[in-house]
Motif scaffolding. Structure first.
Motif, PDB file in Angstrom:
ATOM      1  N   LEU A 150      32.731  37.982  45.181  1.00  0.00           N
ATOM      2  CA  LEU A 150      33.841  38.206  46.104  1.00  0.00           C
ATOM      3  C   LEU A 150      34.687  39.404  45.675  1.00  0.00           C
ATOM      4  O   LEU A 150      35.142  40.186  46.508  1.00  0.00           O
ATOM      5  N   LYS A 151      34.892  39.536  44.360  1.00  0.00           N
ATOM      6  CA  LYS A 151      35.652  40.679  43.855  1.00  0.00           C
ATOM      7  C   LYS A 151      34.921  41.984  44.171  1.00  0.00           C
ATOM      8  O   LYS A 151      35.534  42.979  44.593  1.00  0.00           O
ATOM      9  N   HIS A 152      33.607  41.977  43.985  1.00  0.00           N
ATOM     10  CA  HIS A 152      32.809  43.159  44.269  1.00  0.00           C
ATOM     11  C   HIS A 152      32.860  43.490  45.763  1.00  0.00           C
ATOM     12  O   HIS A 152      32.997  44.663  46.141  1.00  0.00           O
ATOM     13  N   THR A 160      42.798  47.345  47.018  1.00  0.00           N
ATOM     14  CA  THR A 160      43.443  47.838  45.804  1.00  0.00           C
ATOM     15  C   THR A 160      43.507  46.718  44.760  1.00  0.00           C
ATOM     16  O   THR A 160      43.221  45.548  45.062  1.00  0.00           O
ATOM     17  N   LYS A 161      43.900  47.065  43.546  1.00  0.00           N
ATOM     18  CA  LYS A 161      43.999  46.072  42.482  1.00  0.00           C
ATOM     19  C   LYS A 161      45.046  45.021  42.828  1.00  0.00           C
ATOM     20  O   LYS A 161      44.870  43.829  42.546  1.00  0.00           O
ATOM     21  N   SER A 162      46.136  45.473  43.463  1.00  0.00           N
ATOM     22  CA  SER A 162      47.190  44.534  43.866  1.00  0.00           C
ATOM     23  C   SER A 162      46.688  43.585  44.946  1.00  0.00           C
ATOM     24  O   SER A 162      46.930  42.372  44.887  1.00  0.00           O
ATOM     25  N   GLN A 163      45.988  44.111  45.937  1.00  0.00           N
ATOM     26  CA  GLN A 163      45.441  43.274  47.003  1.00  0.00           C
ATOM     27  C   GLN A 163      44.401  42.306  46.465  1.00  0.00           C
ATOM     28  O   GLN A 163      44.322  41.151  46.897  1.00  0.00           O
ATOM     29  N   LEU A 164      43.625  42.776  45.511  1.00  0.00           N
ATOM     30  CA  LEU A 164      42.605  41.933  44.888  1.00  0.00           C
ATOM     31  C   LEU A 164      43.252  40.733  44.211  1.00  0.00           C
ATOM     32  O   LEU A 164      42.747  39.599  44.296  1.00  0.00           O
ATOM     33  N   PHE A 165      44.375  40.971  43.542  1.00  0.00           N
ATOM     34  CA  PHE A 165      45.045  39.893  42.821  1.00  0.00           C
ATOM     35  C   PHE A 165      45.694  38.895  43.775  1.00  0.00           C
ATOM     36  O   PHE A 165      45.473  37.687  43.676  1.00  0.00           O
ATOM     37  N   TRP A 166      46.498  39.411  44.732  1.00  0.00           N
ATOM     38  CA  TRP A 166      47.262  38.527  45.609  1.00  0.00           C
ATOM     39  C   TRP A 166      46.404  37.835  46.660  1.00  0.00           C
ATOM     40  O   TRP A 166      46.695  36.690  47.053  1.00  0.00           O
ATOM     41  N   LYS A 167      45.351  38.498  47.136  1.00  0.00           N
ATOM     42  CA  LYS A 167      44.526  37.946  48.211  1.00  0.00           C
ATOM     43  C   LYS A 167      43.360  37.096  47.720  1.00  0.00           C
ATOM     44  O   LYS A 167      42.876  36.219  48.433  1.00  0.00           O
TER      45      LYS A 167
END
Length: 254
Positions: A150-152, A160-167
């Motif tokens: 999912l991260k890939h 973005t890194k922020s969107q990856l973390f929060w979403k």
């Protein structure tokens, strides 16, 4: 199936009642003095007759525990996010995080009194030290267990890194985070009682100290059962909040 589940839910209550019944019989038959081991009926009588004076201590511990728990969980989540997003900080700080839990709180308490006095601050430090660690470790594990596929996929979509973390990472870590919060909820009551030994004017810890010094063992057991009841209530409240948030997240995902 529903009837079977309900029946299983009564088993712990039956075992508990049986335990108290055997306890009552042994104390009465062996003629054990009340100052040594009171019978459950004696403890119950003291809990009812002395509730007026005990309620002040009960409310004081609940307020202290909730405040310290909220601070501890906040610091624990902040530390977990910081350590996860900044690997170099995690490598430098993580060993000290582990070492902080190897210091017995009861040994650290007198030092906190010397450094910060008998006010609210040393009590909050004690509860925070007890509460933040399970949340930090559980949250870190939850972040790390996010699906690599999912991260890939999200990175390929331009997240973005922020969107990856929060979403992605934070929502998927919620079950692990709540596991840590549930542990902290039960520890917070114990931390509050220990902190009250640092010179508080009221609280279950103060009540226990007075009761034990006057050999009122029945009151000591009242305090012990009160601590257990508050811990269970805190735990149940977190479980309820977890179900609400997880259900809301599942509906949002659909």
């Amino acid at each position: 199936m529903m009837k079977m589940k309900r029946f299983k839910g009564w088993r712990p209550a039956v075992v508990l009642l049986l335990f108290f019944f055997i306890w009552e019989i042994i104390v009465k038959k062996a003629d054990i003095p009340e100052w040594l081991l009171p019978a459950p009926s004696t403890i119950m009588t003291e809990a009812i007759t002395g509730f007026g004076s005990f309620s002040v201590h009960l409310l004081s511990t609940i307020k202290l525990g909730i405040t310290g728990f909220a601070i501890g969980v906040g610091i624990g989540l902040f530390a977990a996010v910081l350590l996860y997003l900044l690997p170099f900080v995690r490598e430098a700080v993580y060993p000290f995080l582990i070492l902080s839990q190897n210091i017995p709180v009861i040994v650290l308490a007198p030092l906190l009194v010397i450094w910060f006095g008998f006010g609210l601050l040393p009590k909050m430090i004690v509860i925070t030290l007890v509460c933040f660690f399970p949340v930090t470790i559980a949250a870190l594990d939850g972040f790390k267990q996010t699906s690599a596929d999912l991260k890939h996929y999200m990175k390929m979509a331009g997240a973005t890194k922020s969107q990856l973390f929060w979403k992605l990472e934070l929502p998927h870590a919620l079950p692990s985070i709540f596991s840590g919060i549930k542990i902290s909820a039960t520890y917070s009551v114990m931390g509050a009682v220990i902190s009250e030994w640092l010179g508080a004017k009221s609280g279950i810890g103060v009540y226990m100290t007075y009761a034990s010094s006057s050999f009122r063992t029945d009151r000591v057991f009242v305090a012990i059962f009160a601590i257990m009841a508050i811990s269970l209530l805190f735990f149940a409240a977190i479980v309820l909040l977890e179900r609400i948030l997880i259900r809301w997240r599942s509906k949002g995902a659909n």
